[in-house]
Design a protein around this motif. Structure first.
Motif, mmCIF file in Angstrom:
data_model
loop_
_atom_site.group_PDB
_atom_site.id
_atom_site.type_symbol
_atom_site.label_atom_id
_atom_site.label_comp_id
_atom_site.label_asym_id
_atom_site.label_seq_id
_atom_site.Cartn_x
_atom_site.Cartn_y
_atom_site.Cartn_z
ATOM 1 N N GLU A 1 1.603 -11.875 -4.931
ATOM 2 C CA GLU A 1 2.054 -11.458 -3.606
ATOM 3 C C GLU A 1 3.560 -11.650 -3.522
ATOM 4 O OE1 GLU A 1 -0.130 -13.309 -0.479
ATOM 5 O OE2 GLU A 1 -2.093 -12.715 -1.275
ATOM 6 N N VAL A 2 4.278 -10.585 -3.788
ATOM 7 C CA VAL A 2 5.743 -10.615 -3.797
ATOM 8 C C VAL A 2 6.269 -9.459 -2.962
ATOM 9 C CG1 VAL A 2 7.814 -10.504 -5.229
ATOM 10 C CG2 VAL A 2 5.756 -11.624 -6.102
ATOM 11 N N LYS A 3 7.237 -9.733 -2.102
ATOM 12 C CA LYS A 3 7.856 -8.664 -1.316
ATOM 13 C C LYS A 3 8.784 -7.855 -2.213
ATOM 14 C CE LYS A 3 7.713 -11.000 3.184
ATOM 15 N NZ LYS A 3 8.534 -11.501 4.325
ATOM 16 N N ILE A 4 8.534 -6.571 -2.269
ATOM 17 C CA ILE A 4 9.367 -5.672 -3.082
ATOM 18 C C ILE A 4 9.663 -4.419 -2.263
ATOM 19 C CG2 ILE A 4 9.445 -4.225 -5.150
ATOM 20 C CD1 ILE A 4 7.591 -6.229 -6.507
ATOM 21 N N HIS A 5 10.905 -3.998 -2.288
ATOM 22 C CA HIS A 5 11.298 -2.748 -1.628
ATOM 23 C C HIS A 5 11.759 -1.766 -2.685
ATOM 24 C CE1 HIS A 5 13.619 0.119 0.814
ATOM 25 N NE2 HIS A 5 12.763 -0.203 1.755
ATOM 26 N N ALA A 6 11.581 -0.486 -2.412
ATOM 27 C CA ALA A 6 11.955 0.552 -3.378
ATOM 28 C C ALA A 6 13.426 0.485 -3.771
ATOM 29 C CB ALA A 6 11.631 1.938 -2.816
ATOM 30 N N ASP A 7 14.260 -0.047 -2.881
ATOM 31 C CA ASP A 7 15.693 -0.136 -3.164
ATOM 32 C C ASP A 7 16.074 -1.406 -3.919
ATOM 33 O OD1 ASP A 7 16.224 2.287 -1.974
ATOM 34 O OD2 ASP A 7 16.649 1.422 -0.006
ATOM 35 N N ASP A 8 15.124 -2.308 -4.123
ATOM 36 C CA ASP A 8 15.422 -3.521 -4.893
ATOM 37 C C ASP A 8 15.795 -3.153 -6.324
ATOM 38 O OD1 ASP A 8 14.779 -5.012 -2.703
ATOM 39 O OD2 ASP A 8 12.948 -5.890 -3.534
ATOM 40 N N LYS B 1 6.509 -6.582 -11.414
ATOM 41 C CA LYS B 1 5.534 -7.024 -10.427
ATOM 42 C C LYS B 1 5.996 -8.294 -9.719
ATOM 43 C CE LYS B 1 1.219 -5.279 -12.552
ATOM 44 N NZ LYS B 1 0.456 -4.858 -11.348
ATOM 45 N N ALA B 2 6.727 -9.145 -10.424
ATOM 46 C CA ALA B 2 7.181 -10.421 -9.861
ATOM 47 C C ALA B 2 8.473 -10.282 -9.062
ATOM 48 C CB ALA B 2 7.378 -11.436 -10.981
ATOM 49 N N GLY B 3 9.034 -9.075 -9.023
ATOM 50 C CA GLY B 3 10.301 -8.878 -8.312
ATOM 51 C C GLY B 3 11.498 -9.381 -9.093
ATOM 52 N N ILE B 4 11.296 -9.623 -10.397
ATOM 53 C CA ILE B 4 12.361 -10.129 -11.259
ATOM 54 C C ILE B 4 13.193 -8.958 -11.787
ATOM 55 C CG2 ILE B 4 12.854 -11.493 -13.331
ATOM 56 C CD1 ILE B 4 11.508 -13.035 -11.039
ATOM 57 N N MET C 1 13.006 2.640 -7.074
ATOM 58 C CA MET C 1 13.002 4.063 -6.733
ATOM 59 C C MET C 1 13.580 4.893 -7.881
ATOM 60 S SD MET C 1 12.449 6.472 -4.412
ATOM 61 C CE MET C 1 12.483 5.812 -2.741
ATOM 62 N N ASN C 2 14.686 4.443 -8.467
ATOM 63 C CA ASN C 2 15.306 5.158 -9.592
ATOM 64 C C ASN C 2 14.300 5.388 -10.711
ATOM 65 O OD1 ASN C 2 18.389 3.288 -9.216
ATOM 66 N ND2 ASN C 2 17.909 5.318 -8.421
ATOM 67 N N LEU C 3 13.659 4.315 -11.161
ATOM 68 C CA LEU C 3 12.744 4.407 -12.296
ATOM 69 C C LEU C 3 11.456 5.120 -11.933
ATOM 70 C CD1 LEU C 3 13.181 0.936 -14.048
ATOM 71 C CD2 LEU C 3 14.406 3.071 -14.415
ATOM 72 N N TYR C 4 11.000 4.941 -10.698
ATOM 73 C CA TYR C 4 9.769 5.596 -10.251
ATOM 74 C C TYR C 4 9.966 7.113 -10.270
ATOM 75 C CZ TYR C 4 5.214 5.284 -7.939
ATOM 76 O OH TYR C 4 3.876 5.329 -7.647
ATOM 77 N N MET C 5 11.055 7.583 -9.708
ATOM 78 C CA MET C 5 11.336 9.019 -9.679
ATOM 79 C C MET C 5 11.571 9.577 -11.070
ATOM 80 S SD MET C 5 11.045 10.072 -6.555
ATOM 81 C CE MET C 5 9.668 8.901 -6.428
ATOM 82 N N TRP D 1 0.803 -1.219 0.000
ATOM 83 C CA TRP D 1 0.000 0.000 0.000
ATOM 84 C C TRP D 1 0.836 1.268 0.000
ATOM 85 C CZ3 TRP D 1 -4.497 -1.537 -1.356
ATOM 86 C CH2 TRP D 1 -4.953 -2.791 -0.953
ATOM 87 N N ASN D 2 2.065 1.212 0.456
ATOM 88 C CA ASN D 2 2.855 2.446 0.504
ATOM 89 C C ASN D 2 4.246 2.301 -0.119
ATOM 90 O OD1 ASN D 2 4.329 1.008 2.393
ATOM 91 N ND2 ASN D 2 3.560 2.132 4.165
ATOM 92 N N ARG D 3 4.498 1.188 -0.788
ATOM 93 C CA ARG D 3 5.808 0.990 -1.382
ATOM 94 C C ARG D 3 5.909 1.736 -2.709
ATOM 95 N NH1 ARG D 3 5.058 -5.377 -3.197
ATOM 96 N NH2 ARG D 3 3.803 -4.977 -5.074
ATOM 97 N N LEU D 4 7.136 1.984 -3.146
ATOM 98 C CA LEU D 4 7.390 2.547 -4.468
ATOM 99 C C LEU D 4 7.924 1.422 -5.338
ATOM 100 C CD1 LEU D 4 9.051 6.018 -3.757
ATOM 101 C CD2 LEU D 4 6.706 5.535 -4.434
ATOM 102 N N ALA D 5 7.054 0.860 -6.161
ATOM 103 C CA ALA D 5 7.430 -0.247 -7.040
ATOM 104 C C ALA D 5 6.851 0.024 -8.422
ATOM 105 C CB ALA D 5 6.914 -1.572 -6.491
ATOM 106 N N ILE D 6 7.675 -0.149 -9.434
ATOM 107 C CA ILE D 6 7.274 0.158 -10.805
ATOM 108 C C ILE D 6 6.007 -0.596 -11.222
ATOM 109 C CG2 ILE D 6 7.947 -0.153 -13.223
ATOM 110 C CD1 ILE D 6 9.152 2.296 -11.924
ATOM 111 N N GLY D 7 5.912 -1.838 -10.830
ATOM 112 C CA GLY D 7 4.765 -2.637 -11.226
ATOM 113 C C GLY D 7 3.454 -2.202 -10.608
ATOM 114 N N ASP D 8 3.516 -1.358 -9.567
ATOM 115 C CA ASP D 8 2.301 -0.897 -8.903
ATOM 116 C C ASP D 8 1.643 0.279 -9.624
ATOM 117 O OD1 ASP D 8 2.659 -2.811 -6.978
ATOM 118 O OD2 ASP D 8 3.533 -1.454 -5.496
#
Length: 218
Positions: free
Chosen positions: A180-187, A100-103, A209-213, A17-24
Motif C-alpha cells: 500500500e503505497v501512494k503513487i501518482h502518475a507524475d511521480d 510498486k514500492a514508489g522507489i 506516465m512517461n513509461l506507461y505511455m 484503481w485508476n492511477r497510471l503506475a508502472i508497477g500496476d
C-alpha cells in the motif's frame, strides 16, 4: 514558468484503481490472464531456474515480494536504488518491485568508467543497490567508502559477496500482497543517465506516465 527538478514526487496521489503506475501493469494483467506466461528468459538471462518462465501471477507476486522487502528495509517513497546489472529475469522483477514500492530506479550502464559511476552516486544519493555478482568488484570501493550501502546481489557471473544478500534470500518469506503505497502518475520512477560525449552524462527524470505511455506505443 519554473520547472521543479528537485522533488521527485507529486503532491497528489491517485487511488490504486485508476492511477497510471508502472508497477500496476502486472497486477491488472493478473486479473484477466493469471496463467498466461509473461516472462520467458533465454539461457544465461536468469539466476534461478524458478524465474526462467513466469506467468503474470507469478511475476506480479515476486515483484510484490521485492517491493515489500524494500519497504521493510526502511526505504521510502522517492528514495533511490542504484541498479548495476544486465538484463535478466531477476533484474526485471526488481524493476517492477521498485516501481510498486514508489522507489526511484537509477539504472547505470555497466560499461561506464568508475568516475562516471561515482558521479552518478554523488548526484542521486541512492539508499540501496541491486547489482550482478560479476560487477561487484567495480563497485566494491564505493561500498567500502560507505558511499553506497551493499544491497541485493543477483548471482550472475560470480558469487554473492559476504556483505551482500542474494536476490532469492532478499525476497524469501516476504508478502506476495500488493504494497500500500501512494503513487501518482507524475511521480518520478526512473532517473536514466544519458551517454556523455563532451561532458558527464545527464540524469533524465522519467515519470510513471512517461513509461506507461511509452509501453503503449510498442
Amino acid at each position: 514558468m519554473q520547472f521543479d527538478v528537485t522533488s521527485l514526487t507529486n503532491r497528489r496521489a491517485d487511488n490504486p484503481w485508476n492511477r497510471l503506475a508502472i508497477g500496476d501493469i502486472t497486477k491488472r494483467m493478473t486479473w484477466s490472464r493469471p496463467q498466461q506466461e509473461a516472462l520467458i528468459s533465454w539461457e544465461g538471462a536468469y539466476a534461478y531456474e524458478e524465474n526462467r518462465r513466469l506467468t503474470y501471477r507469478e511475476l506480479d507476486e515476486k515483484a510484490n515480494q521485492f517491493a515489500n522487502a524494500l519497504l521493510e528495509e526502511g526505504l521510502k517513497r522517492a528514495d533511490r536504488i542504484l541498479m548495476f546489472a544486465i538484463n535478466s529475469a531477476e533484474y526485471f522483477i526488481s524493476q517492477l518491485g521498485a516501481a510498486k514500492a514508489g522507489i526511484v530506479m537509477v539504472p547505470v550502464n555497466v560499461m561506464v568508467a568508475e568516475d562516471v559511476v561515482e558521479y552518478i552516486i554523488e548526484q542521486t544519493e541512492p539508499k540501496f543497490s541491486l547489482i550482478d555478482a560479476q560487477f561487484y568488484p567495480k563497485l566494491e570501493r564505493f561500498f567500502q567508502s560507505k558511499a553506497l550501502a551493499p544491497g541485493v546481489v543477483i548471482p550472475l557471473g560470480g558469487e554473492v559477496p559476504a556483505d551482500g544478500i542474494s536476490f532469492s534470500e532478499f525476497i524469501s518469506g516476504r508478502s506476495k500482497e500488493e504494497p500500500e503505497v501512494k503513487i501518482h502518475a507524475d511521480d518520478i520512477v526512473e532517473i536514466l543517465y544519458t551517454a556523455g560525449t563532451t561532458a558527464m552524462p545527464k540524469g533524465v527524470m522519467l515519470s510513471h506516465m512517461n513509461l506507461y505511455m511509452l509501453s503503449l506505443s510498442h
